[in-house]
Write a protein that holds these residues in place. Structure first.
Motif, PDB file in Angstrom:
ATOM      1  N   THR A  81       0.821  -1.210   0.000  1.00 33.17           N
ATOM      2  CA  THR A  81       0.000   0.000   0.000  1.00 33.17           C
ATOM      3  C   THR A  81       0.857   1.263   0.000  1.00 33.17           C
ATOM      4  O   THR A  81       0.535   2.224  -0.710  1.00 33.17           O
ATOM      5  CB  THR A  81      -0.969   0.012   1.190  1.00 33.17           C
ATOM      6  OG1 THR A  81      -0.241  -0.132   2.415  1.00 33.17           O
ATOM      7  CG2 THR A  81      -1.990  -1.114   1.077  1.00 33.17           C
ATOM      8  N   THR A  82       1.930   1.271   0.756  1.00 30.41           N
ATOM      9  CA  THR A  82       2.771   2.475   0.771  1.00 30.41           C
ATOM     10  C   THR A  82       3.499   2.655  -0.563  1.00 30.41           C
ATOM     11  O   THR A  82       3.753   3.788  -0.976  1.00 30.41           O
ATOM     12  CB  THR A  82       3.790   2.448   1.930  1.00 30.41           C
ATOM     13  OG1 THR A  82       4.565   1.245   1.878  1.00 30.41           O
ATOM     14  CG2 THR A  82       3.082   2.551   3.266  1.00 30.41           C
ATOM     15  N   VAL A  85       0.909   4.291  -2.847  1.00 30.48           N
ATOM     16  CA  VAL A  85       0.645   5.678  -2.437  1.00 30.48           C
ATOM     17  C   VAL A  85       1.850   6.573  -2.748  1.00 30.48           C
ATOM     18  O   VAL A  85       1.695   7.710  -3.207  1.00 30.48           O
ATOM     19  CB  VAL A  85       0.250   5.731  -0.947  1.00 30.48           C
ATOM     20  CG1 VAL A  85       0.262   7.160  -0.428  1.00 30.48           C
ATOM     21  CG2 VAL A  85      -1.126   5.106  -0.759  1.00 30.48           C
ATOM     22  N   ILE A 108      -3.601   7.917   2.713  1.00 27.38           N
ATOM     23  CA  ILE A 108      -3.513   6.522   3.133  1.00 27.38           C
ATOM     24  C   ILE A 108      -3.979   6.433   4.581  1.00 27.38           C
ATOM     25  O   ILE A 108      -3.682   7.311   5.394  1.00 27.38           O
ATOM     26  CB  ILE A 108      -2.077   5.965   2.979  1.00 27.38           C
ATOM     27  CG1 ILE A 108      -2.055   4.459   3.239  1.00 27.38           C
ATOM     28  CG2 ILE A 108      -1.086   6.695   3.874  1.00 27.38           C
ATOM     29  CD1 ILE A 108      -0.723   3.800   2.866  1.00 27.38           C
TER      30      ILE A 108
END
Length: 371
Positions: A81-82, A85, A108
């Protein structure tokens, strides 16, 4: 570029996409939306990531590499996810630079399972901020009672915050208070206030969904005539609260030190009832210095047939209050509605988070079995 989307942007509404996936990033579609749909921001949540990871094969290589390193499920979710993002932040950077940091933002969220744990929320916010390491990041923190002090402390650290899952007006007052208190902490710690930004994500369509259900149960002609009116009225009154809060000596002192107002963001703007106009939560909430974060379907609907007829909010406070008074008169308990929505909001995100962990766990296990 869509003329309708440009008109919306020209009216002072920042258009953000409520979606993110590696496919959007790697195919260039996100960059295209900046040009074609005036998109200047992106929001994510556990549901969005769960869908992206379940449907996309573009994560396979990174999952395989992390599996080889012995990473556990939580670590893999954090890394996947990071990464998305961070890459989205880089794509959005021109909008960030052009707006002096107001837009070009990518959000996020801390894990929803932390919503009632102040210390863990703050630790997660700091970890996400440091890992993504981009100035145009927003950390999403839910507007729970326990979330408020974490919001304040994160802002005090100089972390920009998207406060999410706001449904009620009383809760919103607490969110604005947490923001200003955080700015005061940041100022006292020597932080540059001009670099700290925040939005308050006020959910719209879910209010109508819950209240319409109650109106239909009441069943009177007066009750049924109010269907589809509560969500916008509630948001309009939130804007009234915003306009009143960011005034006066306390705020002026912060503004003189370079502080930015916490812009209202209209979230949950996809229309769930097919009987209603599919752009109503965009058209009816046009007001300068606001954000509307739209799912792709809503964005395309507005680009096709949405209408911008000027500021629909600032002059509508009395009318909105009248709607809320009428709802009370027919028997809708506003406080109970908001309590229900807050509880369901966290539960829905927790469910999506569990689905995300399960999806990643399955992918991790498959990657290890192939190695």
């Amino acid at each position: 570029m869509s003329d309708r989307m440009k008109a919306l942007a020209d009216a002072g509404v920042s258009i953000w996409l409520d979606d993110l996936s590696r496919e959007l990033i790697e195919t260039g579609r996100l960059a295209d939306l900046m040009k074609e749909r005036s998109v200047v921001g992106v929001t994510t949540n556990p549901s969005i990531f769960a869908a992206a990871l379940a449907e996309g094969e573009r994560y396979d290589d990174q999952v395989r590499d992390l599996a080889a390193e012995g990473a556990d499920v939580d670590t893999v979710v954090f890394e996947l996810t990071t990464t998305d993002v961070r890459n989205a932040c880089d794509i959005m950077r021109p909008a960030y630079d052009a707006s002096d940091g107001v837009d070009g933002r990518v959000s996020i969220e801390v894990a929803p399972t932390l919503a009632f744990d102040t210390t863990a929320t703050l630790e997660s916010a700091r970890a996400l901020w440091n890992e993504v390491d981009r100035p145009n990041l927003f950390i999403k923190i839910p507007a729970t009672t326990e979330g408020a002090p974490a919001i304040t402390d994160a802002l005090g650290d100089g972390i920009s915050i998207n406060v999410t899952l706001i449904f009620g007006l009383e809760r919103y007052q607490g969110v604005m208070e947490a923001y200003v208190t955080g700015l005061e902490k940041a100022r006292d710690a020597g932080q540059d206030l001009s670099s700290i930004h925040s939005v308050a994500s006020f959910f719209v369509s879910r209010v109508d969904t819950e209240i319409d259900k109650r109106l239909e149960n009441i069943g009177s002609a007066e009750a049924l005539a109010l269907r589809g009116k509560a969500g916008v009225a509630n948001a309009v009154l939130a804007h009234k609260a915003y306009s009143e809060f960011f005034a006066g000596d306390r705020w002026e002192a912060l503004a003189e030190a370079g502080a930015n107002t916490q812009r209202p963001l209209w979230a949950s703007t996809g229309v769930k009832n097919p009987d209603y106009p599919d752009t109503m939560y965009v058209s009816d909430l046009v007001v300068p210095n606001s954000v509307n974060t739209m799912p792709g379907k809503t964005m395309e609907a507005f680009a096709d047939h949405g209408e911008v007829t000027g500021d629909m909010v600032s002059g509508s406070y009395d009318r909105a209050q009248q709607v809320m008074d009428q709802l009370s008169e027919v028997g809708v308990d506003y406080d109970d509605v908001i309590a229900t929505l807050e509880q369901e909001g966290v539960e829905k995100f927790e469910k999506s988070w569990a689905e995300l962990l399960e999806t990643v766990g399955d992918q991790l296990e498959a990657a290890r079995s192939r190695s």
